[in-house]
Design a protein around this motif. Structure first.
Motif, short mmCIF file in Angstrom:
data_model
loop_
_atom_site.label_atom_id
_atom_site.label_comp_id
_atom_site.label_asym_id
_atom_site.label_seq_id
_atom_site.Cartn_x
_atom_site.Cartn_y
_atom_site.Cartn_z
N ASP A 31 0.82 -1.22 0.00
CA ASP A 31 0.00 0.00 0.00
C ASP A 31 0.85 1.26 0.00
N GLU A 32 2.13 1.13 0.38
CA GLU A 32 2.99 2.31 0.44
C GLU A 32 4.02 2.39 -0.69
N LEU A 33 4.16 1.29 -1.42
CA LEU A 33 5.29 1.23 -2.35
C LEU A 33 4.91 0.65 -3.71
N ALA A 34 5.31 1.35 -4.76
CA ALA A 34 5.12 0.83 -6.12
C ALA A 34 6.45 0.85 -6.85
N LEU A 35 6.65 -0.16 -7.69
CA LEU A 35 7.83 -0.28 -8.53
C LEU A 35 7.51 0.40 -9.86
N VAL A 36 8.40 1.28 -10.34
CA VAL A 36 8.17 1.98 -11.61
C VAL A 36 9.32 1.63 -12.54
N GLN A 37 9.03 1.08 -13.71
CA GLN A 37 10.10 0.57 -14.58
C GLN A 37 9.95 1.03 -16.02
N SER A 38 11.10 1.30 -16.63
CA SER A 38 11.10 1.70 -18.03
C SER A 38 12.43 1.32 -18.69
N VAL A 39 12.48 1.36 -20.01
CA VAL A 39 13.71 1.04 -20.74
C VAL A 39 13.75 1.86 -22.02
N ASP A 40 14.92 2.36 -22.35
CA ASP A 40 15.09 3.05 -23.63
C ASP A 40 16.55 3.00 -24.04
N PHE A 41 16.82 2.84 -25.32
CA PHE A 41 18.19 2.89 -25.83
C PHE A 41 18.14 3.28 -27.30
N PHE A 42 19.24 3.86 -27.79
CA PHE A 42 19.27 4.29 -29.19
C PHE A 42 20.70 4.46 -29.71
N THR A 43 20.81 4.77 -30.97
CA THR A 43 22.12 4.95 -31.61
C THR A 43 22.63 6.36 -31.28
N PRO A 44 23.95 6.60 -31.40
CA PRO A 44 24.52 7.89 -31.02
C PRO A 44 23.86 9.08 -31.75
N ILE A 45 23.62 10.14 -30.99
CA ILE A 45 23.05 11.35 -31.59
C ILE A 45 24.00 12.53 -31.45
N VAL A 46 25.12 12.33 -30.75
CA VAL A 46 26.19 13.33 -30.70
C VAL A 46 27.52 12.60 -30.89
N ASP A 47 28.55 13.36 -31.28
CA ASP A 47 29.85 12.73 -31.54
C ASP A 47 30.59 12.31 -30.27
N ASP A 48 30.48 13.12 -29.22
CA ASP A 48 31.21 12.86 -27.98
C ASP A 48 30.60 11.64 -27.26
N PRO A 49 31.38 10.55 -27.10
CA PRO A 49 30.80 9.34 -26.51
C PRO A 49 30.33 9.52 -25.07
N PHE A 50 31.04 10.30 -24.28
CA PHE A 50 30.65 10.53 -22.88
C PHE A 50 29.30 11.26 -22.84
N VAL A 51 29.18 12.29 -23.67
CA VAL A 51 27.94 13.07 -23.71
C VAL A 51 26.79 12.21 -24.24
#
Ligand code: CO
Length: 321
Positions: A31-51
């Motif tokens: 009654d006090e807690l719910a699990l919230v889950q999602s997933v997303d991934f994609f190909t690079p949209i900027v050149d800098d890999p860290f960003v």
């Protein structure tokens, strides 16, 4: 997801067996807690890999923020051309993702990588929320104000960057904005109390406003002059620089847009631009709107604006004025 042989479970608050398209799945643990889950991934949209890693993680976490959940943990999803790419590039991507996971106050629990000719990265994310405090995307009320917390135009400006048409400053601004977590905006929303929320991503501004109207109880009046756009976005569109997704969104959603006023075709294109890691669209009651704006200001959310309001009629249309 019609046609799937789904199991009905009374603890599923949001998911394919429940008749609403939400940003994340929600499962009630107690009654006090719910699990919230999602997933997303994609190909690079900027050149800098860290960003790129930062943006992919901010984008995945955004669906938890849109539901009013607190991120708890994340799993890496990685596809990487092992034979032709330097492992240090991939390490930088993962470090970028980790940077945002930690900024969100969450932890990385693991992940999985595969060999793939085209790099892809993203996260499966888990958050927690009180089951009664979940913010759904279609529960707005007539009279609510609609607040947007990031500028529109990431698809257009990113396309301009790829074609070498954007300045360094424009490229930097759009990358930094996409890498910005919707954490502060979500915290401000939870403090004030909102009636509905979603985040603006692939379907563009109009597409996600349509998602907010999926119960067919109201319409939304959109004030073009109040919408924050990235600097240069309109100029790029005028120069025929736009991502393919913009035209798919326009084809799909243009009949939901009622234009009242003088707007050029290029103006309208901005409203269909697919966003990556876009801002939150928050529906908030009139009296609470001022408090929300004050909280967003206090939390240093860079760009935010009241862009419209929930109206009784016409139902299920975005009225552009
Ligand atoms: Co979303």
């Amino acid at each position: 997801m019609c046609g799937l042989p789904l199991i009905m479970d009374p603890n599923i608050i949001a998911g394919p067996s429940v008749e609403r398209a939400e940003d994340a799945g929600v499962y009630k643990l107690s009654d006090e807690l719910a699990l919230v889950q999602s997933v997303d991934f994609f190909t690079p949209i900027v050149d800098d890999p860290f960003v790129f890693g930062q943006i992919a993680a901010a984008n995945a976490l955004s669906d938890l923020y849109a539901m009013g959940a607190r991120p708890l943990s994340a799993l890496n999803i990685m596809a990487f051309p092992v034979a032709k790419m330097d492992i240090s590039v991939f390490r930088a991507v993962v470090l970028g993702g980790l940077d945002k996971i930690h900024e969100a106050g969450a932890v990385l629990l693991g992940g999985h990588s595969i060999d793939d000719p085209e790099m892809k990265y993203g996260l499966a994310v888990t958050g927690l929320a009180h089951p009664e405090k979940i913010v759904f995307n279609s529960s707005a009320q007539i009279g609510d104000k609609i607040v947007l917390t990031k500028p529109i135009g990431t698809g257009i400006v990113s396309t301009a960057v790829k074609r070498g048409a954007a300045s360094e400053a424009q490229a930097k601004t759009v990358a930094e904005t996409m890498a910005t977590l919707n954490k502060s905006a979500a915290e401000a929303m939870l403090k004030v109390g909102a009636s509905a929320c979603t985040d603006v991503t692939g379907f563009g501004l109009v597409g996600h406003l349509c998602e907010m109207m999926s119960d067919e109880r109201f319409g939304i009046r959109l004030e073009f002059g109040s919408i924050p756009f990235f600097e240069g976005a309109l100029e790029f569109v005028k120069a025929k620089i736009a991502p393919g997704g913009l035209f798919r969104n326009r084809k799909f959603y243009s009949e939901r847009l009622l234009v009242q006023g003088e707007f050029s075709k290029d103006d309208l294109k901005l409203l269909f631009d697919p966003q990556t890691s876009g801002g939150l669209l928050i529906a908030v009651s009139g009296p609470r709107c001022e408090s929300l704006l004050a909280e967003l200001e206090a939390a240093n959310v860079g760009t935010f604006a009241v862009i419209g309001e929930v109206i009784a009629e016409p139902v299920s249309k975005v009225v552009l004025a």
